[in-house]
Design a protein around this motif. Structure first.
Motif, mmCIF file in Angstrom:
data_model
loop_
_atom_site.group_PDB
_atom_site.id
_atom_site.type_symbol
_atom_site.label_atom_id
_atom_site.label_comp_id
_atom_site.label_asym_id
_atom_site.label_seq_id
_atom_site.Cartn_x
_atom_site.Cartn_y
_atom_site.Cartn_z
ATOM 1 N N UNK A 189 0.842 -1.187 0.000
ATOM 2 C CA UNK A 189 0.000 0.000 0.000
ATOM 3 C C UNK A 189 0.880 1.241 0.000
ATOM 4 N N UNK A 190 0.366 2.318 -0.578
ATOM 5 C CA UNK A 190 1.078 3.585 -0.618
ATOM 6 C C UNK A 190 0.581 4.498 0.502
ATOM 7 N N UNK A 191 1.521 4.987 1.298
ATOM 8 C CA UNK A 191 1.194 5.827 2.439
ATOM 9 C C UNK A 191 1.805 7.211 2.213
ATOM 10 N N UNK A 192 1.044 8.282 2.359
ATOM 11 C CA UNK A 192 1.623 9.627 2.210
ATOM 12 C C UNK A 192 2.743 9.870 3.219
ATOM 13 N N UNK A 193 3.794 10.540 2.784
ATOM 14 C CA UNK A 193 4.928 10.825 3.675
ATOM 15 C C UNK A 193 4.524 11.678 4.866
ATOM 16 N N UNK A 194 3.525 12.517 4.693
ATOM 17 C CA UNK A 194 3.125 13.430 5.774
ATOM 18 C C UNK A 194 2.546 12.687 6.968
ATOM 19 N N UNK A 195 2.094 11.450 6.784
ATOM 20 C CA UNK A 195 1.545 10.696 7.909
ATOM 21 C C UNK A 195 2.602 10.454 8.981
ATOM 22 N N UNK A 196 3.860 10.276 8.562
ATOM 23 C CA UNK A 196 4.921 9.979 9.524
ATOM 24 C C UNK A 196 5.081 11.111 10.531
ATOM 25 N N UNK A 225 -8.117 13.116 -0.748
ATOM 26 C CA UNK A 225 -7.449 12.563 -1.943
ATOM 27 C C UNK A 225 -5.998 13.017 -2.073
ATOM 28 N N UNK A 226 -5.100 12.332 -1.397
ATOM 29 C CA UNK A 226 -3.672 12.624 -1.543
ATOM 30 C C UNK A 226 -3.201 12.178 -2.925
ATOM 31 N N UNK A 227 -2.196 12.862 -3.436
ATOM 32 C CA UNK A 227 -1.578 12.468 -4.695
ATOM 33 C C UNK A 227 -0.573 11.362 -4.396
ATOM 34 N N UNK A 228 -0.995 10.123 -4.606
ATOM 35 C CA UNK A 228 -0.164 8.970 -4.282
ATOM 36 C C UNK A 228 0.779 8.587 -5.412
ATOM 37 N N UNK A 229 0.893 9.446 -6.428
ATOM 38 C CA UNK A 229 1.886 9.212 -7.476
ATOM 39 C C UNK A 229 3.256 9.767 -7.085
ATOM 40 N N UNK A 243 -5.220 1.740 2.951
ATOM 41 C CA UNK A 243 -4.861 0.472 2.306
ATOM 42 C C UNK A 243 -6.003 -0.060 1.448
ATOM 43 N N UNK A 244 -7.211 0.457 1.650
ATOM 44 C CA UNK A 244 -8.361 0.045 0.852
ATOM 45 C C UNK A 244 -8.448 0.793 -0.471
ATOM 46 N N UNK A 245 -7.649 1.840 -0.626
ATOM 47 C CA UNK A 245 -7.695 2.649 -1.844
ATOM 48 C C UNK A 245 -6.906 1.946 -2.942
ATOM 49 N N UNK A 246 -7.514 1.788 -4.093
ATOM 50 C CA UNK A 246 -6.842 1.204 -5.245
ATOM 51 C C UNK A 246 -7.374 1.869 -6.511
ATOM 52 N N UNK A 247 -6.997 1.334 -7.641
ATOM 53 C CA UNK A 247 -7.392 1.940 -8.916
ATOM 54 C C UNK A 247 -8.888 1.851 -9.172
ATOM 55 N N UNK A 248 -9.582 0.946 -8.480
ATOM 56 C CA UNK A 248 -11.023 0.781 -8.683
ATOM 57 C C UNK A 248 -11.850 1.510 -7.619
ATOM 58 N N UNK A 249 -11.197 2.213 -6.708
ATOM 59 C CA UNK A 249 -11.925 2.902 -5.648
ATOM 60 C C UNK A 249 -12.709 4.088 -6.213
#
Length: 264
Positions: free
Chosen positions: A1-8, A94-98, A26-32
């Motif tokens: 799963x991709x986690x935003x850096x700001x969470x740390x 909606x964080x930019x997880x790219x 962790x539930x967020x994916x391309x089909x969300x």
């Protein structure tokens, strides 16, 4: 799963808030589904509590704090069967997880049954690891300052993660023989596949098979003579009687196990 850096940095004051936020993302994916409020996910609070190793009451308090921080932008429940309320629906920011994210294997993290504190430390380690190899070099002082725990607490947490096969430690020495900062590796597991070997009925032209002894009714003991390395090698192998009669000699590669031939 991709986690935003700001969470740390934003959620390190409360480990449960961090674990709950990571479970939701962790539930967020391309089909969300994505609405005007953000990513739409649905999950029971009991499921979050079981994954994060905390109580349902702690999850409710964390959800309230995440709403105040704007990470959860909206939540609601629908009426279920027999008048009971269903699971919560959450709208996530909606964080930019790219970019500006780090990756963590959610299956491995949640299957290890880590407490919120251990989960946060493991997430920090995943953020610190290099891209090419899953390792990091920070000293205990650096880790203590980053995680905001004492050196003794960091050492205890690392020992627990090593015991649960989440992290591996490699001792390093200087040229003088003294110990220096350790190298830590994030244990990763990759799914592989076994390819079926194509057998040539004629046999490889560059391999000569010499019968040494009949081992039993179903197997022979042979030695190979190759024209590349050690033309007259004295390495013996078991081979199936069927393959020997058919003239099929499987290719033998050094340091690679071949189920058809066993080095003896």
């Amino acid at each position: 799963m991709r986690i935003p850096n700001s969470f740390i940095t934003d959620l390190r004051s409360n480990y449960t808030d961090f674990a709950v936020a990571c479970k939701l993302y962790s539930l967020v994916n391309s089909h969300t589904k994505r609405s005007s409020n953000g990513y739409e996910v649905c999950i029971k609070q009991e499921t979050i509590a079981a994954a994060c190793k905390c109580s349902v009451a702690s999850v409710k308090r964390s959800v309230c704090r995440l709403e105040e921080m704007g990470i959860i932008t909206h939540k609601y429940r629908l009426d279920g069967s027999e008048g009971r309320l269903g699971a919560y629906h959450y709208a996530l920011k909606p964080y930019d997880l790219s970019k500006n994210y780090f990756y963590m294997n959610n299956r491995k993290a949640y299957s290890a049954e880590l407490s919120p504190k251990l989960f946060y430390v493991y997430a920090v380690f995943c953020k610190l690891m290099c891209n090419d190899i899953a390792r990091f070099y920070q000293s205990l002082n650096d880790l203590s300052a980053l995680i905001r725990l004492s050196r003794a607490e960091v050492s205890k947490v690392i020992a627990v993660l090593i015991d649960r096969s989440m992290v591996r430690k490699q001792l390093k020495r200087t040229r003088a023989g003294d110990y220096t900062d350790n190298t830590y590796f994030i244990v990763t597991r990759k799914r592989g596949c076994i390819k079926k070997q194509d057998l040539d009925p004629i046999g490889p032209a560059h391999v000569a098979c010499v019968l040494v002894k009949v081992h039993n009714l179903n197997s022979y003991i042979i030695t190979l003579q190759t024209g590349f390395v050690n033309p007259f090698c004295e390495i013996f192998y078991y081979i199936s009687r069927f393959y020997f009669i058919m003239g099929v000699v499987p290719d033998l590669h050094p340091h690679i196990y071949n189920p058809l031939c066993i080095n003896i």
